[in-house]
Motif scaffolding. Structure first.
Motif, PDB file in Angstrom:
ATOM      1  N   TYR A   1       0.792  -1.194   0.186  1.00 39.34           N
ATOM      2  CA  TYR A   1       0.044  -0.035  -0.057  1.00 39.34           C
ATOM      3  C   TYR A   1       0.935   1.088   0.045  1.00 39.34           C
ATOM      4  O   TYR A   1       0.224   2.573  -0.441  1.00 39.34           O
ATOM      5  CB  TYR A   1      -0.672  -0.018   1.176  1.00 39.34           C
ATOM      6  N   GLY A   2       2.056   1.128   0.628  1.00 39.89           N
ATOM      7  CA  GLY A   2       2.857   2.196   0.749  1.00 39.89           C
ATOM      8  C   GLY A   2       3.644   2.513  -0.784  1.00 39.89           C
ATOM      9  O   GLY A   2       3.814   4.021  -1.173  1.00 39.89           O
TER      10      GLY A   2
ATOM     11  N   ARG B   1       1.067   4.900  -2.698  1.00 42.98           N
ATOM     12  CA  ARG B   1       1.137   6.301  -1.913  1.00 42.98           C
ATOM     13  C   ARG B   1       2.210   6.962  -2.269  1.00 42.98           C
ATOM     14  O   ARG B   1       2.350   8.355  -2.481  1.00 42.98           O
ATOM     15  CB  ARG B   1       0.787   5.967  -0.479  1.00 42.98           C
TER      16      ARG B   1
ATOM     17  N   GLU C   1       1.952   8.524  -5.799  1.00 44.84           N
ATOM     18  CA  GLU C   1       1.067   9.500  -5.729  1.00 44.84           C
ATOM     19  C   GLU C   1       1.900  10.977  -5.320  1.00 44.84           C
ATOM     20  O   GLU C   1       1.630  11.931  -5.789  1.00 44.84           O
ATOM     21  CB  GLU C   1      -0.168   9.321  -4.927  1.00 44.84           C
ATOM     22  N   ARG C   2       2.568  10.749  -4.205  1.00 47.72           N
ATOM     23  CA  ARG C   2       3.467  11.761  -3.683  1.00 47.72           C
ATOM     24  C   ARG C   2       4.513  12.331  -4.645  1.00 47.72           C
ATOM     25  O   ARG C   2       4.904  13.590  -4.399  1.00 47.72           O
ATOM     26  CB  ARG C   2       4.205  11.358  -2.244  1.00 47.72           C
TER      27      ARG C   2
ATOM     28  N   THR D   1      -2.170   6.243 -11.695  1.00 49.15           N
ATOM     29  CA  THR D   1      -3.048   5.259 -10.885  1.00 49.15           C
ATOM     30  C   THR D   1      -2.957   3.978 -11.689  1.00 49.15           C
ATOM     31  O   THR D   1      -2.472   2.983 -11.319  1.00 49.15           O
ATOM     32  CB  THR D   1      -4.228   5.552 -10.207  1.00 49.15           C
TER      33      THR D   1
ATOM     34  N   LEU E   1      -1.617   6.367   5.715  1.00 54.21           N
ATOM     35  CA  LEU E   1      -0.799   6.386   4.111  1.00 54.21           C
ATOM     36  C   LEU E   1      -1.895   7.197   3.214  1.00 54.21           C
ATOM     37  O   LEU E   1      -1.679   7.757   2.059  1.00 54.21           O
ATOM     38  CB  LEU E   1      -0.599   5.081   3.647  1.00 54.21           C
ATOM     39  N   VAL E   2      -3.142   6.847   3.472  1.00 54.58           N
ATOM     40  CA  VAL E   2      -4.222   7.409   2.431  1.00 54.58           C
ATOM     41  C   VAL E   2      -4.449   8.838   2.469  1.00 54.58           C
ATOM     42  O   VAL E   2      -4.831   9.619   1.447  1.00 54.58           O
ATOM     43  CB  VAL E   2      -5.562   6.625   2.804  1.00 54.58           C
TER      44      VAL E   2
ATOM     45  N   ALA F   1      -2.810  11.242  -0.370  1.00 55.34           N
ATOM     46  CA  ALA F   1      -3.714  11.161  -1.523  1.00 55.34           C
ATOM     47  C   ALA F   1      -5.126  11.795  -1.498  1.00 55.34           C
ATOM     48  O   ALA F   1      -5.393  12.776  -2.567  1.00 55.34           O
ATOM     49  CB  ALA F   1      -3.800   9.666  -1.796  1.00 55.34           C
TER      50      ALA F   1
ATOM     51  N   HIS G   1     -11.691   8.859  -5.956  1.00 61.04           N
ATOM     52  CA  HIS G   1     -10.725   7.807  -5.616  1.00 61.04           C
ATOM     53  C   HIS G   1     -11.317   6.508  -6.000  1.00 61.04           C
ATOM     54  O   HIS G   1     -10.799   5.422  -6.323  1.00 61.04           O
ATOM     55  CB  HIS G   1     -10.316   7.880  -4.259  1.00 61.04           C
TER      56      HIS G   1
END
Length: 240
Positions: free
Chosen positions: A93-94, A97, A100-101, A121, A155-156, A159, A186
């Motif tokens: 999941y990281g 994220r 996205e950053r 994505t 972490l979400v 985003a 999302h």
């Protein structure tokens, strides 16, 4: 038996957990183990094994055999099979994220910014099919494991914040509707992207298409951007 072999075996047996495994799996390089590199390698291999076989089917022995380490070393770093799986989930999941950053959308107009985020994505999901399989497996288990990693929810937030900023600018400029929030966007983007990977074999077979091969994959990527932007523009002229 060769006395040198006997001495080497005794030394390995006497070594405490996490030590004496530098020559694991027959390696005799004599190099000092890099803990961070070893841990990263275990996570990478474990991700593939858990994604392919699920939590129940995965075996720590197999993971050890596929890495430059041992089962004892894996437990030394992660404690248990379950803790290893939780770390795999957190790392997976990281990944999205972190991607996205990295994108820079401040200089883009709202339409191009949300399109860029959607396409990024799409690219990440297409290139990280193990992530999608892990998500599917976790849903089969009704989220029992992911609930144990509270930090995943944290972490979400970046985003969500990024999407909210894009939507806020779009509303202020009168180009985006007012009744769509970051969660809605999302959900639309993730649903589309996950389907491309999760259903690529069944859907592809039924329609005789390879969803991951260009030019179709390029078309599907562009279509996602069109869908999201067009949906957000619908009713934009109606302001609260």
């Amino acid at each position: 038996m060769d006395t040198a072999v006997v001495r080497g075996t005794r030394r390995a047996a006497a070594a405490p957990a996490g030590q004496g495994d530098g020559n694991a799996r027959g390696q005799s390089t004599g190099r000092k183990r890099d803990p961070e590199r070893t841990r990263a390698e275990i996570l990478k291999v474990s991700t593939g094994v858990f994604a392919a076989q699920g939590y129940s089917g995965a075996r720590v022995d197999e993971i050890a055999a596929l890495t430059r380490t041992t089962k004892r070393m894996i437990y030394y770093y992660f404690g248990s099979k379950e803790q290893l799986y939780l770390e795999v989930l957190k790392d997976a999941y990281g990944g999205i994220r972190a991607a996205e950053r990295e994108i820079q959308v401040g200089s883009l107009n709202p339409r191009d910014a949300v399109r860029r985020l959607a396409e990024l994505t799409y690219d990440h999901h297409a290139q990280h099919s193990d992530f999608i399989r892990l998500v599917m497996i976790e849903n089969i288990h009704r989220g029992v494991f992911i609930r144990q990693v509270e930090s995943i929810r944290d972490l979400v937030q970046p985003a969500v914040g990024l999407l909210e900023e894009i939507l806020k600018r779009g509303r202020a400029e009168g180009v985006f509707r007012h009744d769509a929030d970051a969660f809605d966007v999302h959900l639309v983007i993730s649903s589309y992207c996950v389907f491309q990977v999760a259903n690529q074999y069944t859907f592809g077979y039924l329609f005789g298409r390879d969803l991951q091969e260009p030019p179709l994959s390029d078309h599907l990527r562009s279509m996602l951007g069109d869908v999201v932007v067009a949906w957000l523009e619908t009713g934009a002229e109606i302001k609260n």
